[in-house]
Design a protein around this motif. Sequence first.
Motif, PDB file in Angstrom:
ATOM      1  N   ILE A 111       0.819  -1.075   0.015  1.00  0.00           N
ATOM      2  CA  ILE A 111      -0.028   0.079   0.100  1.00  0.00           C
ATOM      3  C   ILE A 111       0.861   1.234   0.051  1.00  0.00           C
ATOM      4  CG2 ILE A 111      -1.591   1.439   1.625  1.00  0.00           C
ATOM      5  CD1 ILE A 111      -2.942  -0.929   0.319  1.00  0.00           C
ATOM      6  N   GLU A 112       1.865   1.199   0.899  1.00  0.00           N
ATOM      7  CA  GLU A 112       2.629   2.519   1.097  1.00  0.00           C
ATOM      8  C   GLU A 112       3.510   2.692  -0.466  1.00  0.00           C
ATOM      9  OE1 GLU A 112       5.061   2.615   4.483  1.00  0.00           O
ATOM     10  OE2 GLU A 112       6.309   4.504   3.538  1.00  0.00           O
ATOM     11  N   LEU A 113       4.082   1.709  -0.938  1.00  0.00           N
ATOM     12  CA  LEU A 113       4.617   1.680  -2.220  1.00  0.00           C
ATOM     13  C   LEU A 113       3.642   2.422  -3.137  1.00  0.00           C
ATOM     14  CD1 LEU A 113       6.823  -1.634  -2.725  1.00  0.00           C
ATOM     15  CD2 LEU A 113       7.492   0.763  -2.485  1.00  0.00           C
ATOM     16  N   CYS A 114       2.544   2.053  -3.360  1.00  0.00           N
ATOM     17  CA  CYS A 114       1.406   2.528  -4.264  1.00  0.00           C
ATOM     18  C   CYS A 114       1.465   4.127  -3.815  1.00  0.00           C
ATOM     19  CB  CYS A 114       0.019   2.028  -4.088  1.00  0.00           C
ATOM     20  SG  CYS A 114       0.007   0.324  -4.488  1.00  0.00           S
ATOM     21  N   ALA A 115       1.149   4.395  -2.661  1.00  0.00           N
ATOM     22  CA  ALA A 115       1.069   5.906  -2.124  1.00  0.00           C
ATOM     23  C   ALA A 115       2.289   6.748  -2.894  1.00  0.00           C
ATOM     24  CB  ALA A 115       0.839   6.076  -0.603  1.00  0.00           C
ATOM     25  N   ARG A 116       3.571   6.128  -2.648  1.00  0.00           N
ATOM     26  CA  ARG A 116       4.860   7.010  -2.927  1.00  0.00           C
ATOM     27  C   ARG A 116       4.689   6.986  -4.585  1.00  0.00           C
ATOM     28  NH1 ARG A 116       7.780   8.131   1.304  1.00  0.00           N
ATOM     29  NH2 ARG A 116       7.223   6.841   3.249  1.00  0.00           N
ATOM     30  N   LEU A 146       0.962  11.253   0.852  1.00  0.00           N
ATOM     31  CA  LEU A 146       0.639  12.080  -0.342  1.00  0.00           C
ATOM     32  C   LEU A 146       0.516  13.591  -0.101  1.00  0.00           C
ATOM     33  CD1 LEU A 146      -2.486   9.741  -1.317  1.00  0.00           C
ATOM     34  CD2 LEU A 146      -0.273   9.946  -2.804  1.00  0.00           C
ATOM     35  N   ASP A 147       0.251  14.118   0.889  1.00  0.00           N
ATOM     36  CA  ASP A 147       0.417  15.590   1.075  1.00  0.00           C
ATOM     37  C   ASP A 147       1.729  16.147   1.390  1.00  0.00           C
ATOM     38  OD1 ASP A 147      -2.414  15.819   0.806  1.00  0.00           O
ATOM     39  OD2 ASP A 147      -2.682  15.980   2.760  1.00  0.00           O
ATOM     40  N   ASN A 148       2.690  15.043   1.597  1.00  0.00           N
ATOM     41  CA  ASN A 148       4.077  15.897   2.088  1.00  0.00           C
ATOM     42  C   ASN A 148       5.107  15.816   1.001  1.00  0.00           C
ATOM     43  OD1 ASN A 148       4.127  16.803   4.868  1.00  0.00           O
ATOM     44  ND2 ASN A 148       3.334  14.531   5.292  1.00  0.00           N
ATOM     45  N   THR A 149       4.336  15.485  -0.452  1.00  0.00           N
ATOM     46  CA  THR A 149       5.357  15.607  -1.365  1.00  0.00           C
ATOM     47  C   THR A 149       5.598  16.987  -2.034  1.00  0.00           C
ATOM     48  OG1 THR A 149       3.524  14.954  -2.682  1.00  0.00           O
ATOM     49  CG2 THR A 149       4.942  13.153  -2.299  1.00  0.00           C
ATOM     50  N   GLY A 150       4.851  17.804  -1.581  1.00  0.00           N
ATOM     51  CA  GLY A 150       4.879  19.286  -1.974  1.00  0.00           C
ATOM     52  C   GLY A 150       4.716  19.692  -3.307  1.00  0.00           C
ATOM     53  N   ASN A 151       4.174  18.924  -4.244  1.00  0.00           N
ATOM     54  CA  ASN A 151       4.177  19.341  -5.437  1.00  0.00           C
ATOM     55  C   ASN A 151       2.775  19.947  -5.653  1.00  0.00           C
ATOM     56  OD1 ASN A 151       2.355  17.131  -5.315  1.00  0.00           O
ATOM     57  ND2 ASN A 151       3.682  16.011  -6.975  1.00  0.00           N
ATOM     58  N   GLY A 152       2.036  20.323  -4.995  1.00  0.00           N
ATOM     59  CA  GLY A 152       0.630  21.201  -4.803  1.00  0.00           C
ATOM     60  C   GLY A 152      -0.583  20.303  -5.300  1.00  0.00           C
ATOM     61  N   VAL A 153      -0.282  18.956  -5.656  1.00  0.00           N
ATOM     62  CA  VAL A 153      -1.680  18.546  -5.911  1.00  0.00           C
ATOM     63  C   VAL A 153      -2.568  18.023  -4.874  1.00  0.00           C
ATOM     64  CG1 VAL A 153      -2.045  15.917  -6.747  1.00  0.00           C
ATOM     65  CG2 VAL A 153      -0.262  16.941  -7.863  1.00  0.00           C
ATOM     66  N   ASN A 154      -3.885  18.377  -4.982  1.00  0.00           N
ATOM     67  CA  ASN A 154      -4.666  17.905  -3.855  1.00  0.00           C
ATOM     68  C   ASN A 154      -5.339  16.676  -3.958  1.00  0.00           C
ATOM     69  OD1 ASN A 154      -7.801  17.895  -3.016  1.00  0.00           O
ATOM     70  ND2 ASN A 154      -6.981  19.627  -1.921  1.00  0.00           N
ATOM     71  N   TYR A 155      -5.249  15.839  -3.013  1.00  0.00           N
ATOM     72  CA  TYR A 155      -5.480  14.521  -2.791  1.00  0.00           C
ATOM     73  C   TYR A 155      -6.771  14.294  -1.877  1.00  0.00           C
ATOM     74  CZ  TYR A 155      -1.152  13.284  -4.812  1.00  0.00           C
ATOM     75  OH  TYR A 155       0.065  13.191  -5.431  1.00  0.00           O
ATOM     76  N   GLN A 156      -7.965  13.694  -2.319  1.00  0.00           N
ATOM     77  CA  GLN A 156      -8.976  13.277  -1.667  1.00  0.00           C
ATOM     78  C   GLN A 156      -8.921  11.795  -1.344  1.00  0.00           C
ATOM     79  OE1 GLN A 156     -11.329  14.753   0.244  1.00  0.00           O
ATOM     80  NE2 GLN A 156     -10.239  16.589  -0.519  1.00  0.00           N
ATOM     81  N   ILE A 157      -8.989  11.380  -0.211  1.00  0.00           N
ATOM     82  CA  ILE A 157      -8.761   9.591   0.192  1.00  0.00           C
ATOM     83  C   ILE A 157     -10.099   9.266   0.465  1.00  0.00           C
ATOM     84  CG2 ILE A 157      -7.698   7.873   1.564  1.00  0.00           C
ATOM     85  CD1 ILE A 157      -5.291   9.684   0.764  1.00  0.00           C
TER      86      ILE A 157
END
Length: 464
Positions: A111-116, A146-157
């Motif tokens: 799961i974590e690999l997918c998120a990364r 997801l939120d800590n990558t800092g590339n400005g993308v908004n994620y809804q989980i």
Amino acid sequence: MKIKNICCIGAGYVGGPTMAVIAQKCPEINVTVVDINEKRIAAWNDKDVENIPIYEPGLSKIVAEARGRNLFFSTDIDSAIDKADMIFISVNTPTKTYGIGKGMAADLKYIELCARQIARVSKSDKIVVEKSTLPVRTAEALKNILDNTGNGVNYQILSNPEFLAEGTAVDDLLSPDRVLIGGDIDTKKGKEAVQALVDVYTHWVPNERILTTNVWSSELSKLTANAFLAQRVSSINAMSELCEKTGADVNEVARAVGMDSRIGPKFLKSSVGFGGSCFQKDILNLVYIAKSFGLYEVADYWEQVIIMNDHQKRRFAANIVKTLFNTVSGKKIAFLGWAFKKDTNDTRESASIYVADYLLNEQAEIVIYDPKVKEEQIYADLDYLNSRTEEENRKRVSVVKDPYEAGKEAHAIAVLTEWDEFRTLDWKKLYEDMLKPAFLFDGRRLLDRKTKEDIGFDFYAIGS
Ligand SMILES: NC(=O)C1=CN([C@@H]2O[C@H](COP(=O)(O)OP(=O)(O)OC[C@H]3O[C@@H](n4cnc5c(N)ncnc54)[C@H](O)[C@@H]3O)[C@@H](O)[C@H]2O)C=CC1
Ligand SMILES: O=C(O)[C@H]1O[C@H](OP(=O)(O)OP(=O)(O)OC[C@H]2O[C@@H](n3ccc(=O)[nH]c3=O)[C@H](O)[C@@H]2O)[C@H](O)[C@@H](O)[C@@H]1O
């Protein structure tokens, strides 16, 4: 918000059938199922649709209709993530086999690999949907990554657990009892994301069957549902042992109890023990979560479901040894069935594996017949236990393609899977070719006692 492109990571027993149905029912949405397993993806793309990697009644027809139109299978994960506005994560979440929580907790590394990977690749806003069965509060960890990558993308989980059962996956997907969607319903963006997924399902699922909750309730409901289902099997199996001691019959008890509308008739079939990839894994995970919050009584309560199930498998095997005059050393035992239930070729955690292991430890010779399971799978299941060498497993276990060959000169036959075809075997012929006394052990309450005893069998059935 209208979804145009869906990506599903994981082309397994859940990802494959679920996405095939979404694609069939939503022709205007492009659905791409991706996996790191090249062989699996190649099988999903096989020209002959009967060669798709998962056997489920009705599935190949749906794949044939949608594949190449708006359903695609690919190993190009990055490109599918990039294009998608909604990404389902449907990868495996097995029990951890190492480190903290070994043998209990869910292994979340896939799961974590997918998120990364999603975090690395995404350039536009995404709705990320947990389809895998996950411990409660996993969405928090996903959001963090997801939120800590800092590339400005908004994620809804969102959490959207799957309730299909193997062998009936297509029917379950086409007309589910309910679809459960958990999301951040307190925010505008969260609500929009939930609605976007609701709109996908309303293509074929009536509105009143679509349930929306907060994320944590949804995650925990999936573990709860599996725990309750497994608990019913352990409950009736506990009664089966008491029935054997008292002259009650577990089928009659199940019928009488199940007619109470508060209890209901389903999932009360006594057996040699439940198997399958999920019940045990999900309950162990629940036990681990409870313990991690210091809830030891809650943990013990649910652990008992597993303890009972292990006991049921062991006592079925032990009864074979006891009945065969306290030794099966060098004796031939025929197994009818290896899959964890009928109508699937899946053997994960099948009770037959553990019954076989017990009897092999008692030096029995085992001959196995199953209509759908391949020989190499059976050996792989036994080797995985590490109880003896691979050579020894091959020396003491043989796999045959004909039930009558399995029964020839056997001391006993054991029915381990409830395949319909076992009911209509020529039991007289089987009896005649066996050593006498001819013992028959029915671990599934599949066979009629009277006709088998009339033939001459020494007949034992779970719970009677
Ligand atoms: N099997 C079932 O009947 C049900 C399973 N579930 C849950 O659904 C989840 C998936 O289960 P299954 O489909 O049975 O598993 P599976 O093992 O059949 O399929 C998982 C797939 O994910 C792929 N994968 C793993 N990591 C990946 C990555 N980083 N990138 C791309 N692909 C990756 C694997 O190669 C594999 O093909 C589990 O959490 C399970 O508990 C839920 C309901 C029913
Ligand atoms: O999360 C999952 O993986 C899935 O787990 C189970 O589905 P599955 O394991 O495919 O099959 P079941 O029909 O639930 O059977 C599980 C085991 O219990 C046994 N069983 C079932 C019912 C019963 O009355 N008695 C009994 O012994 C079956 O033989 C089998 O070994 C649940 O039924 C699904 O809702 C869930 O989505």
